[in-house]
Write a protein that holds these residues in place. Structure first.
Motif, PDB file in Angstrom:
ATOM      1  N   ALA A 144      -7.638   3.317  -9.197  1.00 28.60           N
ATOM      2  CA  ALA A 144      -6.491   4.219  -9.101  1.00 28.60           C
ATOM      3  C   ALA A 144      -5.220   3.495  -9.509  1.00 28.60           C
ATOM      4  N   THR A 145      -5.093   2.207  -9.119  1.00 24.78           N
ATOM      5  CA  THR A 145      -3.847   1.518  -9.447  1.00 24.78           C
ATOM      6  C   THR A 145      -3.785   1.130 -10.921  1.00 24.78           C
ATOM      7  N   SER A 196     -14.551  -0.416  -7.173  1.00 21.16           N
ATOM      8  CA  SER A 196     -13.325  -0.426  -6.380  1.00 21.16           C
ATOM      9  C   SER A 196     -12.461   0.783  -6.717  1.00 21.16           C
ATOM     10  N   ARG A 201      -0.549  -3.543  -9.698  1.00 23.45           N
ATOM     11  CA  ARG A 201      -0.607  -4.430  -8.529  1.00 23.45           C
ATOM     12  C   ARG A 201      -1.896  -5.257  -8.516  1.00 23.45           C
ATOM     13  N   GLY A 217      -4.339   3.644 -13.044  1.00 24.90           N
ATOM     14  CA  GLY A 217      -4.030   4.938 -13.634  1.00 24.90           C
ATOM     15  C   GLY A 217      -5.230   5.836 -13.858  1.00 24.90           C
ATOM     16  N   THR A 237       2.272   1.613  -3.594  1.00 24.56           N
ATOM     17  CA  THR A 237       1.310   2.043  -4.607  1.00 24.56           C
ATOM     18  C   THR A 237       0.645   3.363  -4.247  1.00 24.56           C
ATOM     19  N   GLY A 238       0.882   3.867  -3.040  1.00 25.12           N
ATOM     20  CA  GLY A 238       0.341   5.179  -2.691  1.00 25.12           C
ATOM     21  C   GLY A 238      -0.989   5.148  -1.965  1.00 25.12           C
ATOM     22  N   LEU A 239      -1.449   3.948  -1.584  1.00 30.31           N
ATOM     23  CA  LEU A 239      -2.716   3.877  -0.853  1.00 30.31           C
ATOM     24  C   LEU A 239      -2.500   4.162   0.635  1.00 30.31           C
ATOM     25  N   GLU A 240      -1.263   4.061   1.064  1.00 28.45           N
ATOM     26  CA  GLU A 240      -0.933   4.318   2.466  1.00 28.45           C
ATOM     27  C   GLU A 240       0.194   5.330   2.500  1.00 28.45           C
ATOM     28  N   LYS A 241       0.081   6.292   3.411  1.00 23.57           N
ATOM     29  CA  LYS A 241       1.116   7.314   3.491  1.00 23.57           C
ATOM     30  C   LYS A 241       2.117   6.902   4.562  1.00 23.57           C
ATOM     31  N   PHE A 295      -4.497  -7.342  -5.437  1.00 20.45           N
ATOM     32  CA  PHE A 295      -4.832  -7.155  -4.028  1.00 20.45           C
ATOM     33  C   PHE A 295      -5.024  -8.491  -3.323  1.00 20.45           C
ATOM     34  N   ALA A 347       0.706   4.690 -11.024  1.00 17.18           N
ATOM     35  CA  ALA A 347       0.333   3.681 -12.010  1.00 17.18           C
ATOM     36  C   ALA A 347       0.789   4.111 -13.396  1.00 17.18           C
ATOM     37  N   ARG A 348       0.629   5.408 -13.694  1.00 14.65           N
ATOM     38  CA  ARG A 348       1.017   5.901 -15.017  1.00 14.65           C
ATOM     39  C   ARG A 348       2.525   5.900 -15.207  1.00 14.65           C
ATOM     40  N   GLU A 395     -10.178  -7.172  -5.193  1.00 19.06           N
ATOM     41  CA  GLU A 395     -10.766  -5.888  -5.581  1.00 19.06           C
ATOM     42  C   GLU A 395     -11.165  -5.914  -7.050  1.00 19.06           C
ATOM     43  N   PRO A 410      -1.955   7.552  -6.098  1.00 15.10           N
ATOM     44  CA  PRO A 410      -1.851   6.208  -6.703  1.00 15.10           C
ATOM     45  C   PRO A 410      -1.919   6.212  -8.224  1.00 15.10           C
ATOM     46  N   HIS A 411      -2.855   7.007  -8.810  1.00 16.40           N
ATOM     47  CA  HIS A 411      -2.995   6.892 -10.270  1.00 16.40           C
ATOM     48  C   HIS A 411      -1.779   7.444 -11.005  1.00 16.40           C
ATOM     49  N   ARG A 442      -9.055   8.890   2.425  1.00 20.20           N
ATOM     50  CA  ARG A 442      -8.066   8.209   1.595  1.00 20.20           C
ATOM     51  C   ARG A 442      -8.693   7.012   0.900  1.00 20.20           C
ATOM     52  N   ASN A 480       0.824  -1.213   0.000  1.00 21.70           N
ATOM     53  CA  ASN A 480       0.000   0.000   0.000  1.00 21.70           C
ATOM     54  C   ASN A 480       0.857   1.262   0.000  1.00 21.70           C
ATOM     55  N   LEU A 483     -15.179  -2.684  -0.735  1.00 24.72           N
ATOM     56  CA  LEU A 483     -15.963  -2.833  -1.954  1.00 24.72           C
ATOM     57  C   LEU A 483     -17.378  -2.334  -1.749  1.00 24.72           C
TER      58      LEU A 483
END
Lengths: 240, 621
Positions: B490-491, B485, A80, B493, A48-52, A82, A74-75, A86, A70-71, B288, A45, B294
Motif C-alpha cells: 500500500a505504501t 506485505s 516510507r 501506491g 502513511t495512513g496505516l493508523e487512524k 518500516f 503514496a500516489r 516488511e 495508504p495507497h 485494517r 503509521n 508478514l
C-alpha cells in the motif's frame, strides 16, 4: 511538504500520541528521535495512513490527506520504510525494488524502464552486487537498505525512514548518511527516525524529540543537544 | 398464537444447538487462534459414538452421554491439538484452514468407514414420550433438555472465563501468548484445553441434534456449519453475542419457514444459515492494514520462461504419445486428472500467488459448465464459459474484497453452499443433469476421446506456462508483494482492492473454463459435481500438492484421478483413502509448501550443487 496537526492516538486506555504537531518543509531533512515506545512508529503509521488518529490532521502540501487510504497517500508522493522489516520475502532483492518501480509506472506514468531504475537504485544504496539474491538470504541491516531502495523506487517527494541505520556497520552507516544528504539535495524531503544519534546530528537540519507521546523539544541539532529536558529524557542516558 | 409459540419453541431448540456449536468454535478460536472447520465433524463422530454406545452396545443412555462428552470428545480435541495444530503455530491462515479441513475429511472418512451409510440409525429422543404443557403448548422433555443444557453451558462458560484462574489465563493467552507465558501460563496447555473444551461442546451439540433427525455422516457434519453464522454474530470473540445471534437465527428461520409457503421453503430453507453467514461476515469491521504481520511463507523459485515453455512442449508431446497407448478407461482417468489440474491452476493463482483462500472454486467451475451447456460448444459457448464465472467472481469479489484470511474463506464457503442449494439444484434440477458439449474447434475432432485428452494436455500446458509468465511479470510481482506485505504494498501506491478484484475475477474465469471442459469430458454435469465439500477437497489436495507451482497442481490432480485405479489393484486403499489425506495434512506441519514445494526445493539444491561443482572445476582449471 508535510504538516501534522495535533494528532492524538489511543490504544484502549493508553494515549500513544498526545497532540503531536510537526512540520517537514520542502527539501528538509528532519529528525525524529526519542526513547523506545515514545510513539515514533505510531506517528509514521498515522502519516502513511496505516493508523487512524483519534484526533488531528495530516496535510501534504495544502491538501488534507487524513481520510485517504495508504495507497492514495503514496500516489501523492509519500514513501516510507518500516522499523519491523516488511520486505517481500518471496522475491529477489531486485524484484522487491522492481515491484515498487512498476507500481510507480502503473499510476505515475513516468517510469519508462522500471528494471533499470531498480538496478540503479540498488547500486545507489550499495546493494548492486546482491540484486539477484533472494531477499530472505540477506542480513537485517541490508534488508533496511532494500526497503530504502524500494521506497525510492516510488519516487516519493517525502520519505519517512524508520531506523534505516540499525544493524549497519559504522562504514555502512556513514554511507547511509551521505546518501540521505544526497537525496535531500535532489529535492526530496525526509523525516528520519533513528537511534544512531551521531547520524541524526550529522545530517538533520532540524530535530523533534518525542517522549511518552508528546514532542518535548524542537530545534537544530545543537539546540536539541543542549536542551536539559531532552538530556534528562533521552540523550543524557545514552551519553552516560 | 399457538402456532407462533410452537414455531418459536422449535426455533429456540434449534437456536440453542447452534449456540452450543458456536460457543465451542469461539472458545477454540479465541484461545488457539485456529478456526476449526472440523468442528461439525467432531460433533458428527460424537453423535455416532453415542449411538454406538447407547443403541449399538446397549449402554445406559446417561453413561454413554457422559462417556462421549466428558471423556472421548475432550480426548479427541486434546490429541488433535497436540498432533495437528501445535506444529502449525503462527502459520498463515491458508495453512491452518487446510489443516482443519483435512481433519474434517479424515473424520468424514472415519464416519463412513465405521458407520457405513447402508443401515439407518435412529437415536431415540431423550425422555421419549414425556411431555409437559406450558400455556396450552405441548413441549417434550427432549426440547426442555436442550434448552436447560444450553442455559447451563452458557452460564457456566461465562463464569469460567470471568471467575476462574484458568479461564482468565485462557483469555490472557488470547491477548498475548508470550506475555502470558512470562506470567507462568503455558500457552500450549491452555490451547490444548481450549481444543478439549471445544470438542466437548461440539459433541454436546451433535448428540443433542442427532435425535431430531436421522443420523447421516455428511448432513451432521455440515449442519453444524450453521453455527458459523452465530459465531460471526459474536465476531468470533464475544460469547453472549454469539448465543444471542444463535437464538435469533434459530427462532427467525423457524418462523419464516413456518409462515412462508412451501415454495419459499424449498428454495430458500437450506440456504438460510448460509445467507445469514454471508451477511454476518460482510458486516464485520474492516480489517485494517497492519505492519508487522508478514505472511511467513516464501514461494519456491520460478522457472525461467524458456525452461517452462520447454517443459510444456515436452509435456504435450508425451501426452500425444501416451494417448495412443491408453485404453479408453485409462484415457478417461488421465483426462480427468488433466482437467482437474487446470481447475486447480485457478487456486495456484488465487491462493498460491495471491494468498486468498477460496472455498468456492467448484462453484465457478459449475457456472462455467452451466454456461457452456446452455450456449453450445461453439466460440460463443467458450466465451460464455469464461465470461459468466468471471462476472460472478467479480461480483463476489466486490462484496468480499475487503475481507482477508479466515473471513474471506467463510464468505466463499457461504457463497458455495448457497449457490449449491439455490442455483445448481434448480438450474440443473434435483438429481438431474445438464448435457455439456465439448468445444468445437476447426480441424480437430474433439468428440474423439484421444484427441480430447491431447487437447486437455495442451490447455493445461498453456495455462501453466501462462501462469508462470504472469508470475514473472509486473502483475505477478504485485500480487506476491501484496501477499507478502500488504502494508508495504500500500505504501508504494498499490491499491489492494483493485488487485484482489482482478485476481479473483481471472481465477474464477480459469475455474469456469475448467468446469466447462470437465463437463465436456463426461458429457454432462449434475448438482453433485459442485458441492461445497468437493471444493474443500480441491483446495485440500491442491495445498498438499503444493499451491505455489503448477507442477504441484498437476501432481495433486493426477493422484486424485488415479486413486480409483489404485484402489482396483489394492482394494483396501478405499478404506484408508481419507486417512491418507489426513496423514498428508499432518505433513503440512513439517513442510507448508506441499509436494510441489518440496520438489522445487530439491531442484534448487541440485542447482546450487551443480554451480558449486562448476565453480570448483573452474577454480581447479
Amino acid at each position: 511538504m508535510l504538516r501534522v496537526e495535533d494528532v492524538e492516538v489511543r490504544f484502549g486506555g493508553v494515549q500513544a500520541l498526545k497532540g503531536v504537531s510537526l512540520e517537514v518543509p520542502d527539501g528538509a531533512l528532519v529528525g525524529l528521535i526519542g526513547p523506545n515506545g515514545a510513539g515514533k512508529t505510531t506517528l509514521f503509521n498515522v502519516i502513511t495512513g496505516l493508523e487512524k488518529p483519534f484526533r488531528g490532521r495530516v496535510l501534504m502540501g495544502d491538501q488534507d490527506v487524513t481520510s485517504l487510504p495508504p495507497h492514495q497517500r503514496a500516489r501523492r508522493g509519500l514513501g516510507r520504510t518500516f522499523q519491523r522489516i516488511e520486505v517481500f520475502s518471496s522475491l529477489t532483492v531486485h524484484e522487491n525494488v522492481l515491484a515498487a518501480a512498476e507500481a510507480r509506472r502503473s499510476w505515475g506514468r513516468d517510469e519508462p524502464e522500471p528494471a533499470r531504475s531498480a538496478s540503479e537504485l540498488l547500486e545507489r544504496v550499495g546493494l548492486g552486487d546482491v540484486e539477484r539474491e533472494r531477499v530472505d538470504k540477506l542480513p537485517t541491516g541490508l534488508l533496511r537498505l532494500v526497503e530504502v531502495a524500494r521506497a525510492l523506487a516510488s519516487r516519493p517527494r517525502l520519505l519517512l525512514l524508520d531506523e534505516p541505520g540499525s544493524g549497519l556497520s559504522t562504514h555502512e552507516s556513514e554511507a547511509l548518511g551521505d546518501l540521505l544528504v544526497d537525496l535531500v539535495r535532489d529535492g526530496r524531503s525526509i523525516l528520519l527516525v533513528e537511534h544512531d544519534v551521531e547520524l541524526v546530528m550529522r545530517v538533520c537540519q532540524q530535530i523533534h524529540v518525542l517522549d511518552f507521546g508528546s514532542i518535548i523539544a524542537t530545534g537544530t541539532p545543537d539546540q536539541v543537544q543542549r536542551d536539559p529536558v531532552v538530556q534528562a529524557a533521552y540523550l543524557g542516558t545514552s551519553a552516560a | 398464537m399457538t402456532t407462533f409459540l410452537a414455531l418459536s419453541i422449535t426455533g429456540l431448540v434449534v437456536g440453542c444447538i447452534y449456540a452450543l456449536t458456536a460457543c465451542g468454535l469461539v472458545v477454540t478460536y479465541t484461545t488457539s487462534g485456529v478456526f476449526n472447520f472440523a468442528h461439525g465433524a467432531i460433533g458428527m463422530v460424537a453423535a455416532f459414538t453415542y449411538w454406538q454406545l447407547s443403541v449399538g452396545w446397549g449402554w445406559p443412555a446417561p453413561l454413554a452421554f457422559l462417556a462421549v462428552l466428558l471423556v472421548l470428545a475432550p480426548l479427541l480435541g486434546a490429541v488433535v491439538e497436540r498432533v495437528l495444530i501445535r506444529p502449525l503455530y503462527g502459520a498463515p491462515i491458508g495453512v491452518t484452514l487446510v489443516a482443519t479441513l483435512g481433519l474434517l475429511v479424515t473424520l468424514l472418512g472415519v464416519g463412513f468407514l465405521v458407520w457405513p451409510p447402508d443401515t439407518t440409525r435412529v437415536l431415540p429422543k431423550f425422555f421419549e414420550g414425556h411431555t409437559v404443557t406450558v400455556f396450552s403448548l405441548v413441549v417434550d422433555y427432549n426440547q426442555l433438555l436442550v434448552i436447560v443444557t444450553s442455559v447451563v453451558v452458557a452460564v457456566g462458560l461465562r463464569l469460567f472465563f470471568s471467575r476462574t484462574r484458568l479461564g482468565i489465563a485462557m483469555r490472557a493467552v488470547v491477548d498475548d501468548p508470550e506475555l502470558a507465558a512470562l506470567a507462568g501460563t503455558k500457552p500450549e496447555r491452555v490451547s490444548q484445553l481450549s481444543w478439549a473444551m471445544g470438542a466437548s461442546l461440539a459433541a454436546l451439540a451433535g448428540v443433542l441434534l442427532a435425535p431430531l433427525q436421522t443420523l447421516n455422516v455428511t448432513e451432521l457434519t455440515l449442519l453444524v456449519i450453521n453455527g458459523y453464522a452465530a459465531a460471526m454474530a459474536g465476531r468470533l470473540r464475544n460469547l453472549p453475542a454469539t448465543v444471542a445471534g444463535a437464538l435469533v437465527i434459530g427462532v427467525s428461520s423457524s418462523l419464516v419457514l413456518g409462515y412462508a409457503g412451501p415454495q419459499v421453503v424449498n428454495y430458500v430453507r437450506p440456504a438460510i444459515p448460509m445467507i445469514l453467514l454471508f451477511i454476518a461476515v460482510l458486516f464485520l469491521k474492516q480489517e485494517r492494514l497492519r505492519a508487522g504481520s508478514l505472511a511467513g511463507l516464501r514461494m519456491p523459485r520460478t522457472t525461467g520462461l524458456r525452461q517452462s515453455v520447454g517443459v510444456g512442449v515436452v509435456f504435450v508431446v508425451v501426452a500425444g504419445f501416451v494417448s495412443g497407448q491408453l485404453s479408453p478407461a485409462h484415457l478417461a482417468i488421465g483426462s480427468q486428472g488433466l482437467v482437474l489440474a487446470f481447475v486447480m491452476l485457478s487456486l495456484v493463482l488465487l491462493s498460491g500467488y495471491g494468498g486468498q483462500v477460496s472455498l468456492c472454486q467448484l462453484t465457478f467451475a459449475g457456472l462455467g459448465a452451466y454456461a457452456m451447456g446452455k450456449t453450445g460448444g461453439g466460440a460463443l459457448g467458450l466465451l460464455a464459459a469464461i465470461a459468466l464465472p468471471a462476472a460472478a467472481g467479480a461480483l463476489v469479489a466486490l462484496t468480499v474484497v475487503r475481507l482477508r484470511g479466515l473471513f474471506l474463506a467463510l464468505a466463499t464457503l457461504a457463497f458455495a453452499q448457497a449457490m449449491d442449494q439455490i442455483f445448481f439444484n434448480h438450474a440443473l434440477g434435483y438429481g438431474g443433469t445438464l448435457a455439456i458439449p465439448r468445444p468445437r474447434l476447426p480441424f480437430v475432432d474433439t468428440a474423439d476421446d484421444q484427441v480430447y485428452f491431447v487437447l486437455l494436455a495442451v490447455v493445461l500446458a498453456l495455462g501453466s506456462v501462462g501462469l508462470l509468465v504472469l508470475r514473472r511479470r509486473a502483475f505477478g510481482r504485485r500480487l506476491i508483494a501484496l501477499n507478502d506485505s500488504p502494508a508495504a504494498s500500500a505504501t508504494m501506491g498499490v491499491s489492494p482492492v483493485r488487485t484482489r478484484l482482478v485476481v479473483f475475477t481471472v481465477s474464477s474465469a480459469v475455474a469456469g473454463l475448467g468446469g466447462a471442459l470437465l463437463g465436456g469430458l463426461h458429457g454432462s454435469v449434475s448438482p453433485n459435481d459442485f458441492l461445497l465439500l468437493n471444493s474443500c477437497v480441491l483446495l485440500l489436495l491442491a495445498t498438499l500438492g503444493g499451491l505455489y507451482t503448477p507442477t504441484g497442481a498437476f501432481l495433486a490432480a493426477m493422484s486424485y484421478a488415479l486413486f480409483p485405479e489404485l484402489q482396483k489393484l489394492v482394494p483396501e486403499l478405499g478404506q484408508v483413502q481419507f486417512l491418507l489425506t489426513g496423514l498428508g495434512v499432518l505433513a503440512l506441519g513439517r513442510n507448508r509448501y506441499g509436494v510441489g514445494g518440496q520438489l522445487a526445493d530439491a531442484g534448487e539444491k541440485l542447482r546450487a550443487l551443480r554451480l558449486q561443482r562448476v565453480g570448483v572445476a573452474r577454480a581447479a582449471g
